[in-house]
Write a protein that holds these residues in place. Structure first.
Motif, PDB file in Angstrom:
ATOM      1  N   THR A  84      46.331  55.927 -28.212  1.00  0.00           N
ATOM      2  CA  THR A  84      46.934  56.360 -26.442  1.00  0.00           C
ATOM      3  C   THR A  84      45.598  55.770 -25.386  1.00  0.00           C
ATOM      4  N   HIS A  85      45.310  55.091 -25.260  1.00  0.00           N
ATOM      5  CA  HIS A  85      44.108  54.855 -24.224  1.00  0.00           C
ATOM      6  C   HIS A  85      44.072  53.074 -24.058  1.00  0.00           C
ATOM      7  N   SER A  86      44.087  51.908 -23.395  1.00  0.00           N
ATOM      8  CA  SER A  86      43.094  51.218 -22.762  1.00  0.00           C
ATOM      9  C   SER A  86      43.647  50.525 -22.085  1.00  0.00           C
ATOM     10  N   HIS A  87      43.700  49.137 -21.495  1.00  0.00           N
ATOM     11  CA  HIS A  87      43.614  48.159 -20.670  1.00  0.00           C
ATOM     12  C   HIS A  87      44.052  47.347 -20.610  1.00  0.00           C
ATOM     13  N   TYR A  88      45.687  46.393 -20.496  1.00  0.00           N
ATOM     14  CA  TYR A  88      45.549  45.259 -20.796  1.00  0.00           C
ATOM     15  C   TYR A  88      45.704  44.547 -19.577  1.00  0.00           C
ATOM     16  N   SER A 113      43.535  58.969 -17.556  1.00  0.00           N
ATOM     17  CA  SER A 113      42.120  58.984 -16.691  1.00  0.00           C
ATOM     18  C   SER A 113      41.335  59.015 -17.521  1.00  0.00           C
ATOM     19  N   HIS A 114      39.438  59.326 -17.269  1.00  0.00           N
ATOM     20  CA  HIS A 114      38.351  58.782 -17.973  1.00  0.00           C
ATOM     21  C   HIS A 114      37.927  59.559 -17.492  1.00  0.00           C
ATOM     22  N   VAL A 115      37.323  60.489 -18.627  1.00  0.00           N
ATOM     23  CA  VAL A 115      36.334  61.884 -18.458  1.00  0.00           C
ATOM     24  C   VAL A 115      35.077  61.465 -19.548  1.00  0.00           C
ATOM     25  N   ALA A 128      40.455  60.100 -21.119  1.00  0.00           N
ATOM     26  CA  ALA A 128      39.615  59.421 -22.764  1.00  0.00           C
ATOM     27  C   ALA A 128      38.071  59.088 -21.951  1.00  0.00           C
ATOM     28  N   HIS A 129      37.343  59.471 -24.080  1.00  0.00           N
ATOM     29  CA  HIS A 129      35.918  59.655 -24.169  1.00  0.00           C
ATOM     30  C   HIS A 129      35.561  61.143 -24.307  1.00  0.00           C
ATOM     31  N   CYS A 130      35.540  61.825 -23.348  1.00  0.00           N
ATOM     32  CA  CYS A 130      35.252  63.530 -23.765  1.00  0.00           C
ATOM     33  C   CYS A 130      34.416  63.424 -24.471  1.00  0.00           C
ATOM     34  N   THR A 132      42.014  52.151 -28.630  1.00  0.00           N
ATOM     35  CA  THR A 132      41.434  51.108 -28.676  1.00  0.00           C
ATOM     36  C   THR A 132      40.670  51.016 -27.846  1.00  0.00           C
ATOM     37  N   ASP A 133      41.026  51.178 -26.685  1.00  0.00           N
ATOM     38  CA  ASP A 133      40.687  51.217 -25.605  1.00  0.00           C
ATOM     39  C   ASP A 133      39.481  49.694 -24.859  1.00  0.00           C
ATOM     40  N   VAL A 134      40.608  48.681 -24.905  1.00  0.00           N
ATOM     41  CA  VAL A 134      40.639  47.533 -24.832  1.00  0.00           C
ATOM     42  C   VAL A 134      40.301  46.987 -23.848  1.00  0.00           C
TER      43      VAL A 134
HETATM   44 ZN    ZN Z   1      39.367  53.123 -20.264  1.00  0.00          ZN
END
Ligand code: ZN
Ligand code: GUN
Length: 444
Positions: A84-88, A239-241, A278-280, A329-331
């Motif tokens: 549900t969240h990553s950065h290629y 987004s990120h929080v 992401a994160h929370c 994964t948040d790669v």
């Molecule tokens: Zn991220």
């Protein structure tokens, strides 16, 4: 008594897959019959969609002539993993040493993302990223590109070539980053609108409005994000929080009139169904209530949160508030493309928080739970009739250690737990997308 088929014909089956099958009908923490396990099963497909999941012995001799049979007997098949969240673009800076979030962004991330001004570079990394997805049994991802529109084209094109299900968007950021990575506020709106037109709901592709995080976005830019969402109601937002305490303090300085970090996004209309944060980690009760009420989802990124020393995500608190949570994964702050390894770390995060993550709940987070977080559970996440047939073929004895450990297991749960603690891409024998095999592990 099992139902003996009247007959399968070419109208009801073009492909069948034999293996053990495990999938979820609902959340195993909330229901006793959430899990379906078929020891010797046959998944019947037609045009890439699930027709039936049945006992193999009853049906194997009733397949229509000409239908394809994949025999993975001895392996366990689950729905394709959903990240549900990553950065290629951060693929090749994965595992960069020594810093916490804000310094890590400055030292490693921004220089890495600058390279995506070159389309050829973006294409090459996008290809590699999609291959890593398949190698790890991941068939759906929500992905950040960079500020460069071409980087979005690159990842959507690479995903489309493999029929992967993708949520992705152009990063929007107009301040507090190197000038080369800052977009012009109005232009970021226009570029996003063009990309929405080009990609959103094309095949299995979905567009996500992607403000990087509040510190990198002016109030005007966040306002325009809200405008994009209201102009296209079925869009995603990612987004990120509340990832890191220095970040949280910085947001309080930048947005002194907001009650909390999450409230910044809320004030610009950025919470709701299909919003994925992401994160929370550093949220309070009021934030969690707001997440639940709005229908927004949390991406649980255990490897990243431990790697950057960000803190412990509370799965328990999310559960208490009935908030949607998916595994991520948040790669490349996350340290693995493997959802198995990500579950390994998720388990340890929960241990440190004083509660346990059961193996059933763990695999729910990586499949149906993640599909619900992305509001895609009507299409993917389990093997219900009509769903798109994305699945991963797992060898639970892929390594000598796993083989030895599995000899000692006495229940499905025990085997699943050993799988998520000891497994990685070596366990993934094959990955199918819309029924078609897109990855087969090379045997040494
Ligand atoms: Zn991220
Ligand atoms: N916050 C803003 N950008 C990023 C990013 O690229 N990775 C992580 N982990 N957090 C972020």
């Amino acid at each position: 008594m099992s139902v003996i088929p009247t007959l399968l014909d070419n109208d009801s089956c073009d492909t069948a897959i034999r293996a053990s099958f495990l999938h979820f009908k609902s959340d195993p923490d909330l229901s006793d019959d959430a899990v379906e396990y078929v020891e010797d099963g046959l998944l019947i497909l037609k045009q890439g969609r699930v027709r039936q999941l049945v006992n193999a012995l009853d049906w194997i001799n009733h397949l229509p002539d000409g239908s394809a049979l994949y025999d993975y007997s001895g392996c366990l098949i689950m729905p394709g993993f959903i990240d549900t969240h990553s950065h290629y673009p951060q693929t090749e800076m994965i595992a960069s040493y020594g810093l916490q979030l804000l310094d890590w962004l400055k030292q490693y991330t921004f220089p890495t993302e600058e390279k995506f001004a070159q389309r050829a570079h973006a294409d090459q990394v996008a290809e590699f990223f999609c291959e890593q997805m398949l190698r790890n049994g991941t068939t759906t991802s929500a992905v950040f590109a960079t500020v460069h529109s071409e980087s979005v084209d690159a990842i959507f094109e690479a995903a489309a070539r493999r029929d992967l299900c993708l949520v992705a968007g152009k990063v929007m950021m107009d301040r507090n980053a190197p000038a080369s990575l800052c977009d012009d506020t109005q232009q970021s709106y226009q570029q996003s609108a063009d990309l929405i037109h080009r990609w959103h709901l094309h095949g299995r592709l979905h567009y996500a409005v992607t403000p990087r995080f509040a510190p990198c976005c002016s109030p005007e830019q966040l306002e325009l994000c809200g405008q994009l969402l209201s102009e296209h109601p079925d869009l995603y937002l990612q987004s990120h929080v509340a990832e890191n305490l220095d970040e949280v303090r910085w947001v309080a300085e930048l947005f002194p009139h907001s009650r909390s970090y999450l409230d910044v996004y809320d004030q610009f209309g950025l919470l709701g169904p299909r919003a994925v944060y992401a994160h929370c980690i550093h949220l309070d009760e009021a934030d969690r209530e707001r997440m639940a009420d709005s229908g927004a989802a949390m991406a649980f990124c255990p490897t990243s949160n431990l790697f950057l020393g960000s803190g412990l995500f509370s799965l328990d608190a999310a559960r208490e508030h009935d908030i949607r949570v998916g595994l991520a994964t948040d790669v490349g702050a996350g340290t693995s493309f493997s959802q198995l390894q990500t579950l390994n770390e998720a388990y340890k995060v929960c241990q440190l928080s004083g509660h346990s993550l059961s193996p059933l709940k763990a695999f729910h987070l990586a499949t149906l739970g993640a599909a619900e977080s992305l509001y895609l559970d009507h299409r993917i996440g389990n093997f219900d009739v009509g769903k798109e047939a994305d699945f991963v073929v797992l060898d639970l004895e892929a390594t000598p250690l796993m083989h030895r450990r599995m000899q000692q297991t006495d229940s499905l749960e025990d085997r699943l737990f050993a799988l998520m603690m000891l497994g990685d891409d070596r366990c993934v024998q094959a990955t199918h997308v819309m029924g078609k095999r897109q990855y087969l592990r090379e045997r040494i």
